[in-house]
Motif scaffolding. Structure first.
Motif: not given
Length: 441
Positions: A393-421
């Motif tokens: 449904q959505y474009l653009g994927i970001a992730y973070r490794t803690s909550d709260p924590g800083d968001w890091q862009e994964a693949q801007t404008g994409s519907q899929a991404a490979l994120l760190p473990d």
């Protein structure tokens, strides 16, 4: 088999025929086109026709049959029950409509219907009826099962073979309340039934098999309580089946309830109950993720890989999604994620992991697809290789490794991404349309 028997007995009262006469005349005599009727009128017409068959038998040249079963005496504990034989014959004749023969590629019928077997079963009286039909200029034996329809209690044809179907060589049926009872015409080698499949922790399918006794040329087996009939499988085998069972040994059945609705178009038992509908199935979606490097073809055969890994059940092939996420993992090998729906199981995510030289290393079974989530694809790869995520449904994927924590862009404008473990949350969309999804640990 029902109340119309009284009318048939009244019509035949006083007629004294030799033992076995009914079976003989049902197999011989002149061809009669019987239309479907209901109740007593149909039964009376059948009785009159049967009692009149004999007069012309000796005067007629009967073409040789290609199936010796058509000449054998009726088997089963109801073989001498006139009412059962007549009812089965009437039901069979009524089934042979022009649309029935057309759907099965039958261009001509010859001979008379032959009741091969008539017997009591755990779900009432049943009969197997056979007759020759020409299909693609070859004479073949058409086979049908007559049994009671649980919906109204009347005997009907509840299943037939279909010479146009590649699986037509299997004369096996599924009927009775809940379609829980299975019947197989003796294929000449032992028949085994398995109630359901199990998976080990790695996702490999296993089944336990039980031999089905064949008596009087027919085997009857009922699914145990608590077992969904759609998970039952029947196979032929010289000995107890092992894990690798060729698909051609599967005996095809179609639930009687489905046959009565859809005839030849009824789905086979065990057909996938779930669709793969992540994206529009009429188009392909292939999403590239991960660093630059070797990647498998997005057209890699997911089903073949699952079959080779024994992660598919024997039965009708499942549904494979038209989409995939593919790319290169952090360790330099290739990866491919897709979905597959097998039998009664929900559509499930699978990951194929490749070595650096492009050969398949392993197949990993993931969770069921969460179609209600904004991030329905969430697969954690083994050995710390990360997460494969995707949104339909959505474009653009970001992730973070803690909550709260800083968001890091994964693949801007994409519907899929490979994120760190180490990722614990994923954000999809942007602005007021942002949605945050937790990653299960």
């Amino acid at each position: 088999m029902n109340g119309i028997g009284a009318a048939m007995r009244d019509a035949a009262e006083g007629v004294d025929v030799r033992a076995g006469f009914t079976g003989d005349v049902l197999r011989g005599g002149r061809r009669r086109q019987v239309r479907r009727r209901n109740g007593i009128a149909l039964a009376l017409a059948a009785v009159v026709g049967v009692l009149g068959f004999g007069a012309g038998m000796a005067m007629r040249d009967v073409p040789p049959v290609s199936d010796e079963r058509l000449l054998a005496a009726t088997k089963g504990d109801l073989a001498d029950d006139r009412e059962v034989l007549l009812t089965a014959t009437v039901a069979w004749r009524a089934e042979l409509t022009p649309s029935w023969t057309r759907d099965r590629g039958v261009t001509e019928l010859r001979g008379e219907p032959h009741v091969y077997w008539a017997s009591t079963t755990p779900v009432g009286d049943a009969a197997v009826v056979m007759q020759e039909g020409k299909v693609r200029e070859q004479w073949r034996t058409l086979v049908g099962l007559v049994a009671r329809d649980p919906a109204d209690g009347f005997p009907k044809v509840v299943g037939t073979t279909n010479p146009e179907d590649p699986t037509a060589g299997t004369e096996s049926f599924q009927f009775g309340p809940g379609d829980r009872t299975f019947l197989v015409v003796d294929p000449g080698i032992p028949v085994y039934a398995s109630p359901n499949a199990t998976r080990n922790p790695a996702g490999v399918v296993r089944r336990t098999w039980h031999e089905v006794p064949v008596v009087d040329g027919v085997g009857v087996w009922t699914a145990p309580d608590g077992v969904a009939p759609s998970t039952v499988r029947l196979v032929t085998s010289i000995g107890p089946p092992i894990s690798d069972i060729p698909a051609e040994r599967l005996l095809t059945t179609r639930p009687a309830s489905a046959y009565l609705r859809s005839g030849v178009h009824a789905k086979r038992n065990g057909a996938p109950a779930y669709d793969t509908r992540m994206w529009n199935n009429t188009s392909r979606k292939q999403l590239r993720v991960g660093p630059d490097g070797p990647a498998p073809s997005p057209d890699s055969d997911l089903f073949q890989a699952l079959e080779d890994a024994h992660m598919t059940d024997i039965g009708p092939p499942g549904n494979t999604g038209t989409w995939c996420v593919y790319g290169t993992s952090g360790t330099g090998g290739g990866l491919l994620v897709g979905e597959y729906a097998d039998g009664d199981e929900p559509s499930t995510l699978f990951a194929l992991l490749f070595r650096a030289d492009g050969t398949l290393d392993r197949v990993q079974r993931g969770p069921a697809v969460d179609f209600g989530s904004p991030l329905p694809v969430r697969v954690r790869l083994p050995d710390g290789q990360g997460w494969v995520v995707a949104s339909s449904q959505y474009l653009g994927i970001a992730y973070r490794t803690s909550d709260p924590g800083d968001w890091q862009e994964a693949q801007t404008g994409s519907q899929a991404a490979l994120l760190p473990d180490a990722a614990v949350q994923v954000r999809v969309g942007s602005g007021t349309g942002e949605v945050v999804v937790d990653l299960p640990r």
